[in-house]
Structure formats: structure tokens, C-alpha cells
Design a protein around this motif. Structure first.
Motif, short mmCIF file in Angstrom:
data_model
loop_
_atom_site.label_atom_id
_atom_site.label_comp_id
_atom_site.label_asym_id
_atom_site.label_seq_id
_atom_site.Cartn_x
_atom_site.Cartn_y
_atom_site.Cartn_z
N MET A 1 38.93 28.22 40.02
CA MET A 1 40.12 28.65 40.73
C MET A 1 39.70 29.11 42.12
O MET A 1 38.64 29.69 42.30
CB MET A 1 40.82 29.74 39.95
N LEU A 2 40.55 28.83 43.05
CA LEU A 2 40.28 29.15 44.45
C LEU A 2 41.19 30.27 44.90
O LEU A 2 42.24 30.06 45.48
CB LEU A 2 40.48 27.89 45.31
N ARG A 3 40.78 31.49 44.64
CA ARG A 3 41.60 32.65 44.99
C ARG A 3 41.64 32.84 46.50
O ARG A 3 40.66 32.66 47.20
CB ARG A 3 41.06 33.90 44.34
N GLY A 4 42.81 33.21 46.98
CA GLY A 4 42.95 33.55 48.39
C GLY A 4 43.17 32.36 49.32
O GLY A 4 43.36 32.56 50.51
N LEU A 5 43.13 31.15 48.81
CA LEU A 5 43.37 29.99 49.66
C LEU A 5 44.83 29.60 49.63
O LEU A 5 45.47 29.64 48.58
CB LEU A 5 42.53 28.79 49.21
N ASP A 6 45.34 29.19 50.77
CA ASP A 6 46.68 28.63 50.78
C ASP A 6 46.55 27.13 50.49
O ASP A 6 45.45 26.61 50.29
CB ASP A 6 47.37 28.88 52.13
N GLU A 7 47.68 26.43 50.47
CA GLU A 7 47.64 25.01 50.10
C GLU A 7 46.78 24.21 51.07
O GLU A 7 46.04 23.31 50.66
CB GLU A 7 49.05 24.44 50.04
N LYS A 8 46.84 24.53 52.34
CA LYS A 8 46.02 23.82 53.33
C LYS A 8 44.53 23.99 53.01
O LYS A 8 43.75 23.04 53.09
CB LYS A 8 46.34 24.34 54.73
N GLY A 9 44.14 25.19 52.63
CA GLY A 9 42.75 25.46 52.27
C GLY A 9 42.32 24.71 51.02
O GLY A 9 41.21 24.19 50.94
N TYR A 39 46.22 20.57 41.07
CA TYR A 39 46.32 22.00 41.36
C TYR A 39 47.77 22.42 41.40
O TYR A 39 48.66 21.61 41.60
CB TYR A 39 45.61 22.36 42.67
N ALA A 40 47.97 23.68 41.19
CA ALA A 40 49.30 24.29 41.29
C ALA A 40 49.11 25.64 41.97
O ALA A 40 48.14 26.35 41.72
CB ALA A 40 49.91 24.46 39.91
N MET A 41 50.02 25.96 42.84
CA MET A 41 49.95 27.22 43.57
C MET A 41 50.87 28.22 42.89
O MET A 41 52.07 27.97 42.75
CB MET A 41 50.39 27.02 45.02
N ALA A 42 50.30 29.33 42.46
CA ALA A 42 51.08 30.35 41.75
C ALA A 42 52.28 30.80 42.58
O ALA A 42 53.35 31.08 42.03
CB ALA A 42 50.20 31.54 41.39
N GLN A 43 52.11 30.85 43.89
CA GLN A 43 53.20 31.32 44.75
C GLN A 43 54.41 30.37 44.74
O GLN A 43 55.49 30.75 45.16
CB GLN A 43 52.69 31.48 46.18
#
Length: 116
Positions: A1-9, A39-43
Motif C-alpha cells: 500500500m502506498l500511504r500518503g500518495l495521491d492518484e498522480k503519485g 488500485y483503489a483510492m480510499a478517498q
């Protein structure tokens, strides 16, 4: 998991992995590697569980994998068509065959008109 990254990251990270995988496969044609990532973004989802996120990521992985496969197939089909026409064939049709396209190619090759 890539914590702290936005979708662009996340996309930048995945692009880097994609490039490294392609470079490795080119250097080692006897044992190329492939990968699939979803991937899925929790936000993007209100009140979702980790299980939900994994389900969305899994779905996205297959969507992306199928998109890549379709792009590869389209590119191969274009190359095949080019080779056929250069070899002197009158036309080319790729799978999946669409009836209308097949009829148009047959009529074009035989010089007949299409009647309905």
C-alpha cells in the motif's frame, strides 16, 4: 500500500514499475516478466472497508489488463493487415469478425455492389 500518495503519485509509481518490467523483459527475452496492478483510492469511496478497497483494486486490475491486451491485439492486427496488403492481398479482416465489415470486404474484393 502506498500511504500518503495521491492518484498522480500512484500512477507515477506504477509507470516506473511498468518501465522497469519492460526493460528487464527486453534484457531477458528468455524469461520475460509481466505484472498486473489494480488500485483503489480510499478517498474515492465513503465508508468503505479494506475488503471493499481490495475488491475495487482487483476489478481495476482486470480492467487495465484487458485494456492492455486489446491495445496489443490492435497493434498486431494493424501490422498483420499491412503485411497482407504488401503481399498483394485485396483486403484483410481480423477477429472478431463483424458481419457488415466482412460483407463490405467481400464486395470490395469482388467488385460487386452491396444489396440489402
Amino acid at each position: 500500500m502506498l500511504r500518503g500518495l495521491d492518484e498522480k503519485g500512484v500512477r507515477a509509481c506504477l509507470q516506473s514499475i511498468r518501465e522497469q518490467t519492460a526493460a528487464y523483459s527486453e534484457e531477458h527475452p528468455e524469461m520475460p516478466i509481466s505484472y498486473a496492478v489494480g488500485y483503489a483510492m480510499a478517498q474515492d469511496f465513503e465508508e468503505c472497508t479494506m475488503r471493499d478497497l481490495f475488491r475495487y483494486a482487483d476489478k481495476n486490475m482486470y480492467v487495465d489488463k484487458n485494456r492492455a491486451k486489446m491495445e496489443e491485439t490492435a497493434q498486431a492486427s494493424q501490422e498483420s493487415e499491412k503485411q497482407c496488403l504488401e503481399a498483394g492481398m485485396n483486403g484483410h479482416i481480423a477477429k472478431p469478425v463483424k458481419a457488415k465489415e466482412l460483407i463490405e470486404i467481400i464486395h470490395g474484393a469482388t467488385g460487386t455492389e452491396i444489396t440489402e
